[in-house]
Design a protein around this motif. Structure first.
Motif, short mmCIF file in Angstrom:
data_model
loop_
_atom_site.label_atom_id
_atom_site.label_comp_id
_atom_site.label_asym_id
_atom_site.label_seq_id
_atom_site.Cartn_x
_atom_site.Cartn_y
_atom_site.Cartn_z
N ASP A 237 0.43 -1.47 0.04
CA ASP A 237 -0.28 0.23 0.25
C ASP A 237 0.90 1.43 0.10
O ASP A 237 2.42 0.69 0.22
CB ASP A 237 -1.07 -0.34 1.00
N GLY A 238 0.33 2.11 -0.29
CA GLY A 238 1.43 3.48 -0.31
C GLY A 238 -0.28 4.37 -0.29
O GLY A 238 -0.86 4.58 -0.58
N LEU A 239 1.12 5.83 0.08
CA LEU A 239 0.20 6.93 -0.17
C LEU A 239 1.20 8.30 -0.62
O LEU A 239 2.45 8.03 -0.42
CB LEU A 239 -0.29 7.75 1.35
N THR A 240 1.68 8.95 -1.88
CA THR A 240 1.82 9.67 -2.48
C THR A 240 1.31 10.69 -2.53
O THR A 240 0.75 11.36 -3.36
CB THR A 240 2.39 8.70 -3.70
N LEU A 241 2.10 12.06 -2.67
CA LEU A 241 1.56 13.09 -2.92
C LEU A 241 2.76 13.78 -3.64
O LEU A 241 3.90 13.78 -2.95
CB LEU A 241 1.09 14.12 -1.19
N ALA A 242 2.40 14.70 -4.52
CA ALA A 242 2.93 15.40 -5.50
C ALA A 242 2.64 17.26 -5.43
O ALA A 242 0.99 17.42 -5.40
CB ALA A 242 3.16 14.49 -6.89
N THR A 243 3.73 18.30 -5.46
CA THR A 243 2.87 19.28 -5.97
C THR A 243 2.26 19.36 -7.38
O THR A 243 3.15 18.33 -8.47
CB THR A 243 4.03 20.09 -5.85
N GLU A 244 1.74 20.38 -8.31
CA GLU A 244 0.78 20.39 -9.50
C GLU A 244 1.83 19.59 -10.66
O GLU A 244 2.16 19.02 -11.70
CB GLU A 244 0.36 21.58 -9.73
N ASP A 245 3.23 20.31 -10.59
CA ASP A 245 4.58 20.04 -11.77
C ASP A 245 5.31 19.18 -11.10
O ASP A 245 6.41 19.22 -12.06
CB ASP A 245 5.03 21.46 -11.53
N SER A 246 5.40 18.48 -10.01
CA SER A 246 5.85 17.38 -9.76
C SER A 246 7.40 18.03 -9.28
O SER A 246 8.02 16.44 -9.27
CB SER A 246 5.89 15.92 -10.81
N ALA A 247 7.36 18.49 -8.43
CA ALA A 247 9.00 19.21 -8.47
C ALA A 247 9.18 17.97 -7.08
O ALA A 247 10.34 18.15 -6.79
CB ALA A 247 9.13 20.48 -8.42
N THR A 248 7.68 18.14 -6.82
CA THR A 248 8.25 17.20 -5.07
C THR A 248 7.25 16.77 -5.03
O THR A 248 5.63 17.22 -5.04
CB THR A 248 7.89 18.68 -3.67
N ILE A 249 7.52 15.64 -4.25
CA ILE A 249 6.93 14.33 -4.39
C ILE A 249 7.37 13.70 -3.03
O ILE A 249 8.68 13.67 -2.36
CB ILE A 249 6.95 12.96 -5.24
N GLU A 250 5.99 13.36 -1.66
CA GLU A 250 6.52 13.02 -0.79
C GLU A 250 5.66 11.35 -0.65
O GLU A 250 4.22 11.29 -1.39
CB GLU A 250 5.73 13.73 0.40
N SER A 251 5.92 10.39 0.18
CA SER A 251 5.20 9.17 -0.24
C SER A 251 5.23 8.26 1.37
O SER A 251 6.65 8.26 1.48
CB SER A 251 5.28 9.11 -1.48
#
Length: 917
Positions: A237-251
């Motif tokens: 399982d996982g939770l991934t969050l990304a800024t709209e431009d995908s410059a920053t991703i947290e997972s």
């Protein structure tokens, strides 16, 4: 069930967690009849992830949005209805089976799969989060039902016989009156050739296939685990969050693993279903078997699988600590590949703690992750290494240098196997029970105080007390509580993401000295537990009475509290430095805060460590055997010394001491440039060559305790020799490898006993091993004169002889060998046997002096070591000065008519020279 963080699924959709969320991606919906049939078990389309309420972030105020990646869309569980639906399915299924009694097994299965209640339950289970805490707690009062329901999630990929087994087990637990119908189905299927055909591959009626196919399409997007599982024992399982431009991703990534532990009896009786239920549905079993287990139970294993009609592939490997290395792991990996092991088939591992570690590590590495079943045949495996998620091997003389986190899918502990264990091997496993008891279970500790001696004496009730039901119950209780205590501490911290690990009691300082000492693991743990209890007392945690209770239960079980290797507190300090590195910068040494209660010591300065260790040594001296264990070393129980074998045949930097070493290195280099069967053949050849010295050692008479102590102390001296040379206290760099080997010492003793010699000259004392060995073999009026150039070595040798009743026979001289021989000749000394083992360039000159000055008697015997000097002449390479010296002596002996000689290929070559005139 254990949850841990490792990996992430691949299916996903994007959605914004900013203002308005876009519509969810379109996905295939089940038809109306399917939807209606599933209501009551779950709500369709409910997203498993929980989205917490929160205030707007600064980025959102600025109009920037965060995108959320969804991985799975599982259905919400209505646990109260699952049991009812299951019972309805059993009732309807039994009726179907009774109504088609004359049909074939395959037709019965198809009719069963067409039953509305069966269809409803199977599809419902495929969509549920069966590995979740919520699901587990819902069925906590019936663990068999919980285990079955977790597997039913994967019904589409299971074989016919696997599904039949699961339905039979449900009936036995929930509707016993219907069990016979499902048992009959299983029996008929098991006797057919196509029982291994997967449910998804059956030729179903068109409408039935459409029903299940619709669900399979849904699962491809919602939860691929349910339709295309790699293994039925783990999910991601996982939770991934990304800024709209995908410059920053947290997972955040996680993997959930399911595992089962069974404490059972008579596992290899053909009627026992534990292994049948796993391997019959697969059609075969690939097993990695400990070589010692093979000798006792190999035939029983083969009989079990033969009677149950399961193809059995048996791969036998060493389960000794000496072979707990990467080479053994690699060979297991290669054997699995050659037998086409699949990732959905659990490997069966049969043996003790070492085979659990190395074969478990091979499974962790094989195709990145392959499940396995652990059948524990030793005490250590049965309550510790077997269910452990930590799999590992040693490397470069470091305990468990390499490893992974990979628990078994099923652990089976059957103490009936323990009846064949060497008492010393069983005894050292008791340490793993004491550690759990002292740190987490006062009642278990009290049981060990009362029953510990008897459990050891009877191999846990397998060699005694068989007619005493109360004692048998106590044995089961101890094993059960030890297992429960272990997993309670371990399974919530599967990947050691924090270091509050009570089960690591006894494992803080001992890893630094276990291998060099040659101790069995449990004895090393015992010494470390005792030291930890003493530290707890000095910290004001344990009372003095309770501290002695810990030490007494260790001693009463005949485990070690103390070993001379611990006198080297410098090495113990280095071990502490290493453990701090391993534990993320913290010492976090688990020690009892009170009996049955965990505490953690996070600071022990070097000066204080030295002081406490010396105090502890004094304390242990008052215990039976001065704190020593019974049969505390590997060699004491018939195993090889774990330091006797080099780490890897492919180690190009391996220290070449003998011609055998040179051959092994060359074969290792060759195997690296070869693949497939050729590489394996080379590897097997290298292991045969590498094992010759070990075999000679194993089947030669074992050395005295005094000689063992000299060997162990010498093994730890390399840092000291480097320091002494750096300080100018020795004229050259000396090395621990310079010690005479066990087999050479036995040869010297035999030669003296056969010849009746009593006047002995030892040229080259080093740490005193050969001198003491020869002193043990000569009569009381005999003398060993030993010559050594380095004062530091002489002092160390004299310290090593202390305590031996033969030390008085040894006269030690310091100086250059040439000068000392002149002095001995001036005193008209002559010797029955001379052992020559010094710098090789001086060999021939010293030999000439021995002959010309009659220091070697006529009819006397000269024994010369290192005459093959590392195989240099054999290899055809340019000879070093030492190689040239050995060659000069060899040629000189050939040219001397006064002697007769024979060269023996023992270790680095030994020549026996008989003086005829």
């Amino acid at each position: 069930m254990a949850a841990l963080s490792v990996a992430i699924g691949a299916q996903h959709g994007l959605r914004s967690s900013g203002a308005a969320r876009p519509a969810a991606p379109a996905r295939t919906q089940p038809d109306e009849s399917l939807s209606k049939s599933l209501t009551g078990c779950f709500a369709l389309g409910a997203v498993a992830a929980v989205h917490r309420k929160r205030s707007l972030t600064l980025r959102e105020w600025r109009g920037e949005r965060t995108m959320e990646i969804n991985y799975y869309q599982l259905d919400a569980m209505k646990a109260s209805n699952i049991r009812k639906k299951t019972e309805t399915m059993l009732e309807e299924g039994a009726a179907v089976l009774k109504g088609c009694a004359e049909e074939s097994a395959q037709q019965k299965m198809l009719l069963l799969l067409s039953s509305p209640a069966v269809k409803e339950l199977l599809v419902a289970m495929s969509r549920l989060p069966v590995f979740s805490h919520e699901f587990g707690l819902a069925f906590k009062d019936d663990l068999t039902v919980l285990s079955v329901l977790k597997q039913l999630k994967y019904f589409w990929s299971l074989s016919q016989s696997h599904l039949a087994i699961l339905l039979e087990r449900l009936a036995e637990q929930l509707r016993l009156e219907h069990a016979a119908a499902f048992q009959s189905l299983l029996q008929e299927l098991a006797e057919s050739d196509d029982h291994v055909v997967a449910i998804k591959d059956l030729k179903m009626p068109e409408a039935v296939r459409a029903f299940y196919g619709e669900n399979a399409i849904h699962l491809e997007a919602a939860d691929p685990h349910g339709v295309f599982p790699t293994s039925i024992y783990r999910q991601c399982d996982g939770l991934t969050l990304a800024t709209e431009d995908s410059a920053t991703i947290e997972s955040v990534m996680s993997t959930t693993i399911t595992t089962t532990i069974k404490i059972a009896r008579d596992v290899l009786q053909p009627s026992n279903r534990l292994l049948f239920d796993v391997y019959k549905p697969l059609g075969r079993c690939v097993a990695v078997v400990d070589d010692k287990v093979e000798a006792h139970f190999g035939a029983d294993l083969e009989k079990y699988f033969e009677i149950n009609g399961i193809e059995f592939v048996k791969l036998v490997f060493s389960g000794n600590e000496v072979d707990k290395n990467l080479s053994n792991v690699e060979q297991i990996l290669l054997a699995l590949k050659e037998n086409w092991q699949a990732r959905h088939e659990p490997v069966l591992i049969v043996g003790g703690g070492v085979i659990a570690d190395v074969a478990g590590m091979a499974c962790a590495l094989y195709s990145r992750n392959t499940p396995y079943v652990m059948l524990c045949t030793s005490l250590v495996a049965g309550i510790d290494a077997g269910p452990s998620p930590r799999v590992c091997c040693n490397g470069f003389s470091y305990k468990n240098l390499y490893g992974a986190y990979h628990p078994p899918a099923l652990t089976i502990t059957d103490r009936g196997f323990w009846r064949t264990m060497h008492p010393g091997q069983l005894r050292h496993g008791v340490a793993e029970i004491i550690k759990v008891a002292a740190m987490a279970d006062l009642h278990l500790f009290e049981l060990m105080e009362k029953w510990g001696k008897e459990t050891v004496a009877t191999n846990f009730g397998t060699l005694g007390g068989l007619d005493d039901p109360a004692f048998q119950e106590v044995c089961d209780l101890i094993i059960g509580k030890a297992m429960e205590g272990y997993v309670r501490a371990e399974y919530g911290n599967l990947w050691e993401t924090h270091q509050c690990r009570p089960h690591a009691y006894g494992h803080t300082w001992s890893p630094g000295y276990e291998l060099p000492s040659g101790m069995l693991h449990g004895h090393a743990v015992g010494t470390c537990m005792g030291f930890g209890a003493y530290l707890s007392y000095k910290e004001g945690w344990l009372s003095e009475v309770d501290m002695h209770r810990v030490l007494k239960v260790i001693s009463d079980c005949e485990l070690a509290l103390w070993h001379p290797v611990m006198e080297d507190t410098v090495s113990v300090w280095k071990a502490q430095i290493g453990i701090v590195e391993k534990r993320g910068g913290n010492l976090c040494a688990p020690i009892p805060r009170a009996l049955g209660e965990s505490g953690y010591l996070n600071s022990l300065p070097e000066r204080l460590l030295h002081q406490r260790m010396h105090e502890y040594q004094e304390l242990c001296s008052k215990y039976p055997r001065e704190g020593r264990g019974v049969q505390e070393h590997s060699v004491d129980v018939g195993l090889e010394d774990p330091m006797s074998k080099k780490d890897s045949i492919r180690d190009a930097d391996r220290c070449v001491v003998t011609p055998m070493d040179r051959v092994v290195v060359q074969l290792g280099a060759a195997s690296q440039s070869t693949s497939g069967a050729g590489a394996r053949a080379i590897g097997e050849a290298a292991r045969i060559v590498d094992g010759i010295d070990e075999m000679v050692t194993k089947y030669s008479s074992q050395p005295s305790e005094a000689l063992k102590n000299v060997s162990k102390r010498t093994a730890m001296t390399n840092p000291l020799w480097a320091e002494l040379m750096g300080q100018g206290n020795t004229s050259r760099l000396m090395e621990a490898e310079m010690i005479s080997g066990q087999a050479e010492a036995q040869l010297l003793q035999l030669l003296l006993k056969l010849s009746g010699g009593k006047d002995v000259l030892d040229i080259g004392t080093f740490t005193g091993y050969s001198s003491l060995a020869m002193a043990e073999a000569i009569p009381e009026d005999g003398t060993v004169v030993t010559l050594e150039r380095e004062q530091e070595a002489k002092d160390m040798a004299k310290a090593n002889w202390i305590g031996s009743p033969h030390a008085s026979k040894i006269e030690s001289l310091v100086g250059e060998a040439h000068d000392l021989l002149i002095c001995l000749a001036a005193e008209d000394k002559s010797f029955d046997l001379v052992f020559l083992d010094v710098d090789k360039p001086g060999y021939f000159g010293l030999y000439q002096m021995l002959m010309d000055k009659n220091l070697l008697k006529v009819k006397g015997l000269l024994v010369v070591d290192n005459v093959m000097y590392k195989g240099e002449e054999l290899s055809g390479t340019e000879l070093t000065k030492n190689g040239q010296g050995a060659q000069a002596l060899n040629q000189g002996l050939l040219d001397d008519p006064r002697v007769q000689q024979v060269m023996l290929p023992l270790r680095d070559g030994v020549t026996l020279v008989y003086r005829e005139s």
